[in-house]
Motif scaffolding. Structure first.
Motif, short mmCIF file in Angstrom:
data_model
loop_
_atom_site.label_atom_id
_atom_site.label_comp_id
_atom_site.label_asym_id
_atom_site.label_seq_id
_atom_site.Cartn_x
_atom_site.Cartn_y
_atom_site.Cartn_z
N MET B 102 45.61 35.66 26.45
CA MET B 102 45.83 36.87 27.13
C MET B 102 44.53 37.12 28.01
O MET B 102 44.58 37.96 28.98
N ALA B 103 43.35 36.98 27.29
CA ALA B 103 42.23 37.38 28.43
C ALA B 103 42.31 36.48 29.72
O ALA B 103 41.84 37.05 30.46
N PHE B 105 44.60 35.35 31.17
CA PHE B 105 45.75 35.80 32.08
C PHE B 105 45.22 37.02 32.67
O PHE B 105 45.50 37.31 33.97
N TRP B 106 44.57 38.11 32.00
CA TRP B 106 44.17 39.39 32.59
C TRP B 106 43.21 38.97 33.49
O TRP B 106 42.88 39.81 34.54
N ALA B 107 42.15 38.38 33.33
CA ALA B 107 41.15 37.89 34.24
C ALA B 107 41.76 37.50 35.30
O ALA B 107 41.07 37.64 36.66
N ALA B 109 44.74 37.82 36.75
CA ALA B 109 45.63 38.71 37.42
C ALA B 109 44.85 39.90 38.07
O ALA B 109 45.43 40.65 38.81
N ARG B 110 43.48 40.17 37.76
CA ARG B 110 42.70 41.20 38.21
C ARG B 110 42.51 41.14 39.81
O ARG B 110 42.19 40.11 40.18
#
Lengths: 218, 293
Positions: B102-103, B105-107, B109-110
């Motif tokens: 998840m981390a 992925f969010w990194a 997508a930012r």
């Protein structure tokens, strides 16, 4: 009264008796006499519940045969006892995986066969002296006969090791353990017909490899 | 092989486990008369004799049992005793793996760092449609005049010129881009920078500029589209080129409600070595909401 008690003790330990003992929570305290008379499957069912006496009875019953099978499969008598101990330790560790009512002997030899393969892979070396015939072969008074017997024995061991693993297991189980083809098939993971084929092929290979010894009519 | 032979082979296989007396007698009688079954029986007997050469090993049970118990104790000490412990361990491992995923992925997508853009009024309909609905705009046509002592000079035309914007022309697809406008190598190049709200608007805008050049020209106008929410994925759409700065100005004027663009002048050509280089004041302007300045 005493006669009735003796008859009760000598009666073979059935699965129904085990179920009653299981209900009472007394499976750990099965008498040794009942362990001796109980079948492998019943003993293993008790081992599943943690009965150590039943496990000891199973070890006493099968340890020698497992060592002999492992000796012929690995060609290393020094490794055979190690394999057998590892197998029984694995059986106790995986006792919950045993399916109640399944034939114990085929399950046991399935594990032994796998452990032999694993040991052979781990060792990665051909045995220089596959066995020590002086300790195992029949004693011969004549030194010439004794040396000849040693040589034959080493040749048989070498020829067995040159067979494919499945054929080797089929030949050993058929000729040394006197198993039927159905049992052999269950142990090596195939049908009875396939086990018969594997044994026949193994015999033919052995015949080719040991032709000079067979011509001498042993 | 006859049926009798099949039965004989089956009996030979089962002989060591024990067969009834009648079947044993039948087998003996069959072997007397069948050479093939005799050979099979002799083969089995030979192999059996070979295997019997290897005597059974004597197993030392008194030493084996303690050794097996020691192995069991060793295995129990090495592994978690309860299956619940193993289940909990597996759950923790899965949770850690999911957290890392998840981390990551969010990194990813930012949005990356991007220079702050001017506030833009967002428009819901696409740009092309909006332009098509607008009437031809009055634009200020930049013209070129020569001043004394200057090579080129750009100033606003005195009178606004009404020029229609060709909007009905078919838009070219990305696969067949329009040929680059033919311009003289020494033609001045006007650079325009447009800031739009999103990458989709930037693509739409750039596609709009890929119209064929209307007439031969003697200058180039390049529009660099900069969306506010990130770079345009297609590099070929990030820069649009028109035949002339005049046409670019027309289009940008038409898009004035949504596009804020800046125009910058090309650097003056280097003077000849025998000619004194006059100072050329740089002019820059904006088209759109701000207009030329």
């Amino acid at each position: 009264m005493a006669g009735m008690m003796m008859a009760r003790l000598q009666r073979p330990y059935t699965f129904k008796m085990f179920a009653v003992a299981l209900k009472r929570g007394k499976t750990d305290t099965v008498p040794t006499a009942q362990c001796a008379s109980a079948s492998d499957e019943h003993l293993m069912a008790r081992v599943r519940e943690g009965c150590e006496a039943s496990f000891d009875a199973l070890v006493r019953r099968h340890y020698g045969a497992v060592v002999n099978f492992a000796t012929r499969m690995t060609g290393r008598p020094d490794l055979a006892s190690d394999v057998a101990q590892q197998v029984f330790a694995a059986i106790y560790a995986q006792r919950r995986r045993y399916r109640l009512g399944a034939p114990f002997r085929t399950w046991l030899y399935c594990i032994v066969r796998r452990e032999c393969i694993r040991t052979r892979t781990r060792e990665k070396r051909e045995p220089l002296h596959t066995c020590d015939p002086s300790e195992q072969s029949r004693t011969h008074a004549d030194p010439y006969n004794q040396a000849e017997s040693k040589e034959r024995l080493a040749a048989v061991a070498r020829a067995l090791l040159r067979l494919p693993e499945r054929e080797r297991a089929a030949v050993i189980l058929f000729h040394c353990q006197q198993w039927s083809y159905a049992e052999i098939g269950a142990a090596i993971g195939c049908s009875a017909g396939a086990a018969r084929t594997a044994a026949c092929r193994g015999r033919a290979r052995l015949r080719r490899l040991l032709a000079e010894y067979l011509e001498d009519k042993l | 092989m006859r049926l009798d032979c099949l039965r004989a082979v089956d009996l030979l296989d089962r002989k060591r486990q024990g067969i009834p007396q009648e079947e044993a007698a039948w087998l003996e009688a069959h072997l007397q008369g069948c050479a093939r079954c005799q050979a099979i029986a002799a083969d089995q007997a030979d192999i059996q004799r070979l295997m019997d050469l290897w005597p059974p090993m004597s197993a030392d049970l008194e030493r084996a049992l303690p050794a097996i118990r020691a192995r069991i104790a060793q295995e129990n000490a090495g592994r978690p005793t309860s299956p619940w412990m193993r289940l909990a361990g597996a759950g923790i491992a899965i949770g850690v793996a999911v957290g890392i995923a998840m981390a990551a992925f969010w990194a990813g997508a930012r949005p990356k760092a991007f220079p702050p853009a001017a506030p833009i009024e967002k428009t819901s309909p696409p740009i092309a449609r909006k332009v098509a609905l607008s009437t031809p705009a009055e634009v200020l046509r930049p013209t070129t005049h020569r001043r004394k002592g200057e090579s080129r000079c750009y100033r606003r035309h005195g009178t606004p010129t009404l020029r229609p914007v060709v909007l009905d022309a078919p838009m070219r697809s990305r696969q067949t881009p329009s040929p680059p406008p033919i311009a003289h190598p020494s033609a001045p190049e006007f650079r325009f920078t447009a800031r739009v709200a999103s990458a989709d608007e930037a693509k739409e805008l750039a596609r709009f500029f890929l119209l064929p050049p209307p007439e031969p020209h003697n200058e180039r106008a390049v529009l660099t589209v900069t969306p506010a929410d990130g770079p345009v994925n297609a590099p070929e759409l990030q820069e649009a080129e028109t035949a002339s700065s005049e046409r670019m100005a027309i289009l940008l004027q038409a898009l004035g409600e949504t596009v804020w663009a800046e125009a910058s002048e090309p650097p003056p050509p280097s003077p000849a070595p025998y000619e004194a280089a006059p100072a050329s004041p740089a002019q820059s302007g904006s088209v759109g909401s701000g207009g030329w300045s």
